[in-house]
Design an enzyme around this catalytic site. Structure first.
Site, mmCIF file in Angstrom:
data_model
loop_
_atom_site.group_PDB
_atom_site.id
_atom_site.type_symbol
_atom_site.label_atom_id
_atom_site.label_comp_id
_atom_site.label_asym_id
_atom_site.label_seq_id
_atom_site.Cartn_x
_atom_site.Cartn_y
_atom_site.Cartn_z
ATOM 1 N N GLU A 290 0.834 -1.211 0.000
ATOM 2 C CA GLU A 290 0.000 0.000 0.000
ATOM 3 C C GLU A 290 0.868 1.260 0.000
ATOM 4 O OE1 GLU A 290 -3.441 1.977 2.919
ATOM 5 O OE2 GLU A 290 -2.019 0.490 3.685
ATOM 6 N N LYS A 354 -9.626 2.838 -3.114
ATOM 7 C CA LYS A 354 -10.143 2.296 -1.860
ATOM 8 C C LYS A 354 -11.553 2.806 -1.601
ATOM 9 C CE LYS A 354 -8.681 1.521 2.948
ATOM 10 N NZ LYS A 354 -7.647 1.817 3.963
ATOM 11 N N CYS A 407 -5.494 -2.369 2.540
ATOM 12 C CA CYS A 407 -5.333 -2.284 3.985
ATOM 13 C C CYS A 407 -6.486 -2.984 4.710
ATOM 14 C CB CYS A 407 -5.199 -0.821 4.413
ATOM 15 S SG CYS A 407 -4.703 -0.607 6.144
#
Length: 533
Positions: A290, A354, A407
């Site tokens: 990430e 995301k 994540c």
């Protein structure tokens, strides 16, 4: 046991509160990196006896019982979450000058909030309380619903659901393929509560027999599924792919230092360019963690050119990066926590943003309200990202597609939708370097493994400081790099899935179990009332 149960039930005041907190804290030892699942038998046995001992003013009626049970459940949850989530405070110490003031909010405030769900679960269970096995069923269905609600209320934070304590190893993870983490949590609460029957005797034989049967089925199904795992993997007909996962081990303080950006980028490139081990295949795809790229790629053509220099023909790089997007004239640009797929020509061929952002880490919820309340410290917390409206699959030039999980998106089991059924694998990129050498990265890794089991797919997991791994559809680590190790791992796998229940089926199975437990609790409660009268 009867004498001990009686003493626990009769506790009052501070000793009673202390035992409730201690019971929850002991249960956290079932979580990684410890994995002592047996401690949950102690935790929930104590919780049942504490709830057994609730007394209230007869004039206060059901509300008095509800309030007293809520308090016990809240204290239990507070102990569990403080012991299991204290490491979140480590992220605030990376930039201690600015954010150390928020340490009590992370270490105590968040657990206090999450404990509300356990308080409500205990209170609802107490409304259906009886003196036999029925009260275990009441606790099971109420905790099942409480943990389910924790997954989405106020953006959700289902970290360390009780079910994870019942799944320390792949043998004990396979039930999740049928009933999901929510179903495992519900049945786990019943099983872990069963020893309480030894202290009160009523319904002991039936309750312990049912708990033993459920636990045996949990282990038996796991053994049966793992016995056929190699055969199931051999039947996957997808394309064979070799992946290289890069674990750069970049200290978080360095990542925040602008002067280190070029050096960090070159470290990633150097690791990516390492030759395969003797006899190993050249990687088809290389995965970085990430936000690995320390600048906006689309604004830095030289960086894309350097990536092209390192990649061989036909190779692709899959990397976490920050993506910017113009919002319109006179407006500040929007930034997204994203994943890019870059080909050997240095072209971005696919991207995904995301969807589920971290509150107070990637955005500030209720920002306008906090500003109006005059809380500038909260407004200044890390953030600045925008959320994508929906999940976008990553597609490689080869035609393979991947379900992206950036994540902590990997902890939201119910948010992995039907789109996953057409993908080659799950792809989880993360940066757990914020949390240092604490239980956090180990807990995150376990939850990622359970997502592989639930969805019957390999997971490629790239983490900055670890734990990076290729996880098979049975939650087993094919190859990995431990936490705090720098290096690369290469692995070959086939895209596709093994037999599993889809998301909708798992949810249906969970609600069927909730309904069955509710029915047992309700019938037991009615019988208890008739017996009293």
């Amino acid at each position: 046991m009867e004498r001990l149960a009686g003493r626990i039930m009769l506790l009052w005041g501070f000793p009673r509160a202390a035992i409730a907190i201690l019971a929850g804290a002991i249960g956290a030892l079932a979580l990684p990196p410890f994995g002592f699942f047996a401690t949950l038998f102690i935790s929930f046995t104590l919780l049942v006896w504490l709830l057994d001992g609730i007394t209230s003013d007869p004039d206060s009626g059901w509300f008095g019982r509800f309030r007293s049970a809520f308090w016990i459940g809240w204290l239990f949850g507070f102990g569990y979450f403080v012991a299991g989530l204290w490491w979140l405070g480590n992220a605030l110490l990376v930039e201690a000058d600015e954010f150390a003031w928020a340490l009590p909010l992370a270490v105590l405030g968040l657990p206090a909030y999450l404990a509300i769900f356990y308080g409500l679960s205990a209170a609802v269970a107490r409304l259906f309380w009886s003196d036999g096995m029925g009260r275990l069923a009441a606790l099971a269905f109420s905790f099942g619903i409480g943990e389910w609600l924790r997954g989405f209320v106020a953006t959700g934070f289902p970290w360390n659901a009780i079910g994870y304590g019942a799944m320390p190893v792949p043998l004990m993870m396979q039930s999740a393929a049928v009933i999901g983490i929510s179903g495992v949590t519900m049945l786990a609460v019943f099983v872990f509560s069963a020893p309480a029957l030894l202290g009160t005797r009523k319904g002991m034989r039936v309750g312990l027999s049912l708990a033993l049967l459920l636990f045996a089925a949990h282990l038996g199904y796991g053994a049966w599924r793992l016995h056929g795992a190699d055969t199931a993997l051999a039947q996957i007909s997808g394309e064979e792919t070799t992946v290289r996962i890069v674990q750069p081990l970049i200290d978080q303080a360095r990542k925040l230092d602008d002067a280190e950006r070029t050096a960090i980028f070159e470290e990633h490139l150097s690791l990516s360019a390492q030759p395969p081990k003797e006899g190993g295949k050249r990687p088809d795809m290389i995965v970085w963690p990430e936000t690995s790229v320390p600048f906006i790629l689309t604004q830095n053509p030289d960086a894309l050119a350097r990536i092209a220099d390192v990649l061989e023909d036909g190779q692709v790089l899959v990397t976490g990066a920050v993506r910017s997007e113009e919002a319109g004239p006179g407006m500040a640009p929007r930034f997204y926590n994203s994943i890019y797929v870059i080909d050997s020509q240095g072209q971005i061929v696919s991207a995904s943003d995301k969807v589920h952002l971290v509150p107070f880490g990637e955005y500030v919820p209720y920002e306008d309200l906090l500003r109006n309340l005059g809380i500038p410290e909260a407004i200044a917390m890390p953030g600045g990202f925008s959320a994508a409206p929906s999940q976008t699959m990553l597609t490689l030039p080869s035609g393979q597609s991947f379900y992206p999980l950036i994540c902590y998106e990997a902890i939201f089991a119910d948010e992995i939708g039907e789109q996953v059924e057409g993908t080659s694998a799950l792809l989880n990129v993360t940066n757990d370097g914020w949390f240092g050498a604490t239980p956090g990265p180990h807990q995150h890794f376990q939850q990622a493994r359970v997502r592989s089991v639930e969805n019957g797919r390999f997971m490629i997991r790239g983490a900055n400081t670890g734990i990076s791994a290729l996880i098979d559809p049975f939650g087993r680590t094919v190859i990995g790099l431990a936490f705090d190790q720098k290096g690369v791992i290469d692995a070959t796998w086939r895209g596709g899935s093994v037999a599993h229940s889809d998301s909708l089926s798992r949810q249906k199975n969970f609600w069927f179990l909730v309904g069955a437990a509710f029915l047992i609790a309700a019938i037991s409660r009615m019988g208890f009332n008739f017996g009293e009268n």
